[in-house]
Design a protein around this motif. Sequence first.
Motif, PDB file in Angstrom:
ATOM      1  N   LEU A   1       0.827  -1.213   0.000  1.00 46.94           N
ATOM      2  CA  LEU A   1       0.000   0.000   0.000  1.00 46.94           C
ATOM      3  C   LEU A   1       0.860   1.260   0.000  1.00 46.94           C
ATOM      4  O   LEU A   1       0.575   2.217  -0.725  1.00 46.94           O
ATOM      5  CB  LEU A   1      -0.935  -0.001   1.209  1.00 46.94           C
ATOM      6  N   LEU A   2       1.906   1.257   0.813  1.00 44.41           N
ATOM      7  CA  LEU A   2       2.782   2.428   0.863  1.00 44.41           C
ATOM      8  C   LEU A   2       3.538   2.626  -0.443  1.00 44.41           C
ATOM      9  O   LEU A   2       3.713   3.752  -0.907  1.00 44.41           O
ATOM     10  CB  LEU A   2       3.758   2.293   2.031  1.00 44.41           C
ATOM     11  N   LEU A   3       3.973   1.531  -1.059  1.00 40.80           N
ATOM     12  CA  LEU A   3       4.722   1.640  -2.311  1.00 40.80           C
ATOM     13  C   LEU A   3       3.821   2.008  -3.491  1.00 40.80           C
ATOM     14  O   LEU A   3       4.258   2.688  -4.414  1.00 40.80           O
ATOM     15  CB  LEU A   3       5.460   0.335  -2.609  1.00 40.80           C
ATOM     16  N   ARG A   4       2.571   1.562  -3.470  1.00 42.03           N
ATOM     17  CA  ARG A   4       1.664   1.870  -4.583  1.00 42.03           C
ATOM     18  C   ARG A   4       1.325   3.351  -4.635  1.00 42.03           C
ATOM     19  O   ARG A   4       0.967   3.872  -5.688  1.00 42.03           O
ATOM     20  CB  ARG A   4       0.358   1.065  -4.472  1.00 42.03           C
ATOM     21  N   GLY A   5       1.418   4.051  -3.523  1.00 38.90           N
ATOM     22  CA  GLY A   5       1.090   5.471  -3.488  1.00 38.90           C
ATOM     23  C   GLY A   5       1.966   6.313  -4.395  1.00 38.90           C
ATOM     24  O   GLY A   5       1.550   7.367  -4.865  1.00 38.90           O
ATOM     25  N   ARG A   6       3.164   5.861  -4.702  1.00 36.09           N
ATOM     26  CA  ARG A   6       4.073   6.652  -5.539  1.00 36.09           C
ATOM     27  C   ARG A   6       3.702   6.597  -7.010  1.00 36.09           C
ATOM     28  O   ARG A   6       4.208   7.373  -7.808  1.00 36.09           O
ATOM     29  CB  ARG A   6       5.509   6.184  -5.350  1.00 36.09           C
ATOM     30  N   ASN A   7       2.817   5.694  -7.407  1.00 34.53           N
ATOM     31  CA  ASN A   7       2.455   5.525  -8.819  1.00 34.53           C
ATOM     32  C   ASN A   7       1.370   6.474  -9.290  1.00 34.53           C
ATOM     33  O   ASN A   7       1.069   6.495 -10.479  1.00 34.53           O
ATOM     34  CB  ASN A   7       2.004   4.085  -9.076  1.00 34.53           C
ATOM     35  N   TYR A   8       0.762   7.225  -8.409  1.00 33.49           N
ATOM     36  CA  TYR A   8      -0.366   8.073  -8.781  1.00 33.49           C
ATOM     37  C   TYR A   8       0.045   9.534  -8.801  1.00 33.49           C
ATOM     38  O   TYR A   8       0.578  10.057  -7.829  1.00 33.49           O
ATOM     39  CB  TYR A   8      -1.538   7.860  -7.814  1.00 33.49           C
ATOM     40  N   ALA A   9      -0.214  10.195  -9.931  1.00 35.87           N
ATOM     41  CA  ALA A   9       0.128  11.611 -10.072  1.00 35.87           C
ATOM     42  C   ALA A   9      -0.876  12.491  -9.334  1.00 35.87           C
ATOM     43  O   ALA A   9      -0.541  13.570  -8.872  1.00 35.87           O
ATOM     44  CB  ALA A   9       0.167  11.994 -11.546  1.00 35.87           C
TER      45      ALA A   9
ATOM     46  N   GLY B   1      -2.694  13.831  -6.404  1.00 39.66           N
ATOM     47  CA  GLY B   1      -2.323  13.862  -4.995  1.00 39.66           C
ATOM     48  C   GLY B   1      -3.319  13.190  -4.077  1.00 39.66           C
ATOM     49  O   GLY B   1      -2.939  12.498  -3.131  1.00 39.66           O
ATOM     50  N   SER B   2      -4.614  13.359  -4.329  1.00 43.03           N
ATOM     51  CA  SER B   2      -5.612  12.771  -3.431  1.00 43.03           C
ATOM     52  C   SER B   2      -5.574  11.247  -3.481  1.00 43.03           C
ATOM     53  O   SER B   2      -5.786  10.582  -2.475  1.00 43.03           O
ATOM     54  CB  SER B   2      -7.006  13.292  -3.768  1.00 43.03           C
ATOM     55  N   GLN B   3      -5.284  10.676  -4.644  1.00 44.01           N
ATOM     56  CA  GLN B   3      -5.202   9.225  -4.765  1.00 44.01           C
ATOM     57  C   GLN B   3      -3.952   8.689  -4.075  1.00 44.01           C
ATOM     58  O   GLN B   3      -3.998   7.668  -3.390  1.00 44.01           O
ATOM     59  CB  GLN B   3      -5.231   8.817  -6.231  1.00 44.01           C
ATOM     60  N   ALA B   4      -2.835   9.383  -4.221  1.00 44.50           N
ATOM     61  CA  ALA B   4      -1.603   8.975  -3.552  1.00 44.50           C
ATOM     62  C   ALA B   4      -1.755   9.086  -2.042  1.00 44.50           C
ATOM     63  O   ALA B   4      -1.349   8.181  -1.302  1.00 44.50           O
ATOM     64  CB  ALA B   4      -0.433   9.823  -4.041  1.00 44.50           C
ATOM     65  N   ILE B   5      -2.367  10.159  -1.587  1.00 46.43           N
ATOM     66  CA  ILE B   5      -2.576  10.344  -0.142  1.00 46.43           C
ATOM     67  C   ILE B   5      -3.501   9.267   0.405  1.00 46.43           C
ATOM     68  O   ILE B   5      -3.281   8.758   1.509  1.00 46.43           O
ATOM     69  CB  ILE B   5      -3.110  11.762   0.148  1.00 46.43           C
ATOM     70  N   ALA B   6      -4.524   8.890  -0.358  1.00 47.51           N
ATOM     71  CA  ALA B   6      -5.442   7.839   0.095  1.00 47.51           C
ATOM     72  C   ALA B   6      -4.698   6.521   0.293  1.00 47.51           C
ATOM     73  O   ALA B   6      -4.910   5.826   1.296  1.00 47.51           O
ATOM     74  CB  ALA B   6      -6.581   7.665  -0.909  1.00 47.51           C
ATOM     75  N   LEU B   7      -3.819   6.173  -0.643  1.00 47.10           N
ATOM     76  CA  LEU B   7      -3.060   4.929  -0.497  1.00 47.10           C
ATOM     77  C   LEU B   7      -2.047   5.024   0.640  1.00 47.10           C
ATOM     78  O   LEU B   7      -1.859   4.056   1.392  1.00 47.10           O
ATOM     79  CB  LEU B   7      -2.359   4.578  -1.802  1.00 47.10           C
TER      80      LEU B   7
END
Length: 191
Positions: A94-102, A104-110
């Motif tokens: 979950l923490l690593l998947r957050g870096r794949n989203y440009a 911001g709200s999607q990255a913060i959610a992960l």
Amino acid sequence: AVGLAGISLLPRITIQLAKLPLPHVPGNADELKEDSHFPDYRMIEKRTGLAHQYMTGLIIGCGLTAAIGAMITASVVAHNIWGGLFAFVVAAVLLLRGRNYANGSQAIALLCSGLLASAGITAGLIVQIVSIPSLVAWVFPPLMLLGAASLIIGVVFPKRRFSPVQRRAVDLFEATLIALVLPLALGVMDL
């Protein structure tokens, strides 16, 4: 495991939910010359915004599902060591998947889902130590690793630029963790 699998399917699902039109791609030079089709950009912009909202909501749902599943499996570590390993891998993914989203709200959610899973794992392991003190030898090293990794990721990484080789190494590490999810889930279920 289902929550993590769902995260991988979300981009395609959100495109279908928002009814984004697929672009017309000419097959040869003649079709390219004859192509006078221009999309309605306002409609595409509106549907793209809707797709981002769908994606954010679905990521929150899948991330929470994965985080809650990790917390539940971490609480059964006294009976099954696979539960703690599974929970640790899910939190890391979950923490690593957050870096794949440009977005911001999607990255913060992960990232929040990963942090929730980490906090739940910590609480579950501490509860296990209280009930079975001999587990401290099994619980303390992963918690120290988690704390050190959080410190490094939160303090050191934001101030560094990474080479493509280093980024690829992280991608391979993430892929390895994702591949471990299913065997660990089967181990949790004693299969």
